[in-house]
Design a protein around this motif. Structure first.
Motif, mmCIF file in Angstrom:
data_model
loop_
_atom_site.group_PDB
_atom_site.id
_atom_site.type_symbol
_atom_site.label_atom_id
_atom_site.label_comp_id
_atom_site.label_asym_id
_atom_site.label_seq_id
_atom_site.Cartn_x
_atom_site.Cartn_y
_atom_site.Cartn_z
ATOM 1 N N ALA A 194 67.303 -1.197 16.880
ATOM 2 C CA ALA A 194 68.061 -0.368 17.572
ATOM 3 C C ALA A 194 67.218 0.364 18.837
ATOM 4 N N SER A 195 65.766 0.531 18.559
ATOM 5 C CA SER A 195 65.235 1.063 19.512
ATOM 6 C C SER A 195 64.955 -0.111 20.762
ATOM 7 N N VAL A 196 65.085 -1.298 20.227
ATOM 8 C CA VAL A 196 64.644 -2.339 21.552
ATOM 9 C C VAL A 196 66.020 -2.543 22.146
ATOM 10 N N GLU A 197 66.932 -2.372 21.464
ATOM 11 C CA GLU A 197 68.377 -2.763 22.117
ATOM 12 C C GLU A 197 68.799 -1.563 23.068
ATOM 13 N N ALA A 198 68.155 -0.361 22.865
ATOM 14 C CA ALA A 198 68.526 0.984 23.886
ATOM 15 C C ALA A 198 67.517 0.669 24.901
ATOM 16 N N ARG A 199 66.316 0.144 24.573
ATOM 17 C CA ARG A 199 65.428 -0.109 25.685
ATOM 18 C C ARG A 199 66.034 -0.966 26.788
ATOM 19 N N LEU A 200 66.660 -2.010 26.338
ATOM 20 C CA LEU A 200 67.457 -3.003 27.049
ATOM 21 C C LEU A 200 68.578 -2.430 27.858
ATOM 22 N N GLU A 201 68.997 -1.604 27.198
ATOM 23 C CA GLU A 201 70.123 -0.844 27.767
ATOM 24 C C GLU A 201 69.756 -0.254 29.002
ATOM 25 N N ARG A 202 68.637 0.422 28.940
ATOM 26 C CA ARG A 202 68.461 1.469 30.058
ATOM 27 C C ARG A 202 67.248 0.665 31.034
ATOM 28 N N GLU A 203 66.599 -0.471 30.761
ATOM 29 C CA GLU A 203 65.767 -0.885 31.786
ATOM 30 C C GLU A 203 65.971 -2.158 32.107
#
Lengths: 233, 211
Positions: free
Chosen positions: B23-32
């Motif tokens: 979840a945290s990596v996917e969130a990072r991919l969303e914003r970066e």
């Protein structure tokens, strides 16, 4: 041999002594097996020897093939083991470039963003690019190249690679990370010093063309600019 | 950016990221966008390496792989022969079923000639094997050619078998190498006891080998 005959039927027939069936398996997989062996060994004759020995061994132990995996999965493990044995016996091992146990090595260790433009397949049609990729692969340590080839060519899991190389998953992950980073750096070097032919191949423009036209066709900046942009990230 | 974060991106791209971290990596991919670019770069690298290695197999000629198969087949034959009857029986059945089976070729492992031709195949294959093969074809063709004297011709025996008696040659085959724009060819001059000469052209495709 009909092409629709599946591997399992061919294996069963080969076990009964049907040489045509084994030949059909050879015909299906020898090139793929060669790609794997060549990727690991970087030497044509050595790779051919490994493929040859792998098929001889596969035939010898055909009765032990249980069919839980595909024939090729079984074969590539044989190829892999033979190639790794070959590397160990004929150690051309270069020193590992960095401490493989150390993952958190700062910003320099960050993966570099994409560098070859939108069409690596097209770029690979260029002999110079192929040669430089060969050079880059050849400059990796045997361990780094092995994990890269196992992962990128065969899609092996970290666990499978750890078993094949008799090491921990953490070591595999570290080797893979560094191998990829090294390859990307070498590809960036390639773009730092491109020949005129390479610039034309990558950009579709001759390097002596006006700069405002370079890359205008597909929105891609020239190779040098892409390399510089990638480095600055 | 710490490499540890990039390791996670790599694990994510490889489908090896533990469930708890996804979840945290996917969130990072969303914003970066940079993170997305790095994941894309991994895919690109995979394409480059895979395509390059697949092309490597194309650099090896079919003929070279065919020689490799013959070596494999010889090795299997040797092992079968060493094991004895059962395998021989299997081979005999196979021969009866399909006369074009690869092991219908002379089995070189059977004697010194086999070992010699095996060696020739492996190391001297492209020109010399072509020439020797052409010579082997040429000899019966000299005998079987139209107008050949009946006493050196072909006779059907009572059981339907063909009895071919070889013509004696006065001299050994003369083999010449010839460079052509398309590669290398071979000319073989055979002189039989009547002074007839056959010239055989071995095409470049038969002789080119990647060794």
């Amino acid at each position: 041999m009909e092409t629709h005959v599946d591997d399992r039927e061919l294996v069963l027939a080969a076990r009964r002594g049907d040489r045509d069936a084994f030949r059909a398996l050879f015909d299906r997989y020898h090139r793929r097996a060669y790609s794997l062996a060549f990727g690991l060994l970087r030497h044509e004759e050595d790779a051919l020897d490994v493929v040859q020995d792998a098929f001889i061994k596969a035939h010898k132990y055909l009765d032990k093939f249980e069919g839980n995996s595909s024939f090729y999965t079984w074969l590539y493990r044989i190829v892999m083991n033979l190639a790794i044995d070959h590397l160990r016996k004929h150690r051309r091992q270069k020193p590992v470039e960095m401490d493989e146990t150390k993952l958190d090595d700062g910003a320099d260790g960050a993966l570099l963003p994409r560098i070859l433009g939108g069409n690596p397949g097209r770029a690979l049609m260029d002999k110079e690019i192929r040669a430089r990729i060969d050079q880059a692969l050849g400059e990796l340590s045997d361990n780094h190249r092995a994990v890269l080839v196992m992962r990128e060519l065969e899609g092996m899991s970290y666990e499978e690679m750890a078993q094949a190389m008799d090491c921990s998953k953490g070591t595999i992950m570290s080797r893979l990370f560094h191998a990829r980073r090294n390859m990307q750096k070498r590809l960036l070097d390639l773009l730092d010093h491109p020949s005129p032919e390479l610039v034309e191949e990558l950009t579709g423009q001759r390097p002596d063309a006006p700069s405002d036209a370079a890359g205008a066709g597909d929105g891609e900046p020239p190779a040098k600019e892409r390399a510089a942009a990638a480095r600055s990230r | 950016m710490p490499a540890r974060d990039d390791i996670e991106l790599m694990q994510h791209a490889d489908g090896e990221l533990p469930v708890g971290q996804r979840a945290s990596v996917e969130a990072r991919l969303e914003r970066e966008p940079d993170a997305r670019a790095k994941v894309e770069a991994l895919g690109e690298l995979r394409d480059v390496v895979r395509t390059r290695l697949e092309l490597a197999a194309d650099d090896v000629s079919d003929h070279r792989f065919d020689l490799l198969w013959r070596t494999v087949a010889r090795e299997i034959d040797s092992r079968d022969a060493a094991r004895g009857g059962a395998s021989s029986g299997a081979r005999a059945r196979q021969r009866g079923r399909d006369s074009t089976a690869p092991f219908d070729d002379p089995e070189p492992s059977a004697g010194w000639w086999g070992r010699f031709t095996g060696w020739l195949d492996r190391y001297r294959g492209h020109v010399i094997t072509g020439a020797v093969s052409a010579g082997a074809v040429a000899a019966p063709s000299l005998i079987l050619r139209p107008g050949a004297p009946p006493d050196r011709g072909v006779r059907a025996l009572g059981g339907g078998a063909i009895d071919v008696r070889p013509a004696a040659m006065r001299t050994a085959p003369e083999i010449e190498s010839l460079d052509t724009p398309g590669g290398e060819g071979t000319v073989i001059n055979l002189v039989d006891e009547d002074g007839h000469t056959a010239v055989i052209w071995v095409t470049p495709d038969d002789t080119v080998e990647g060794i």
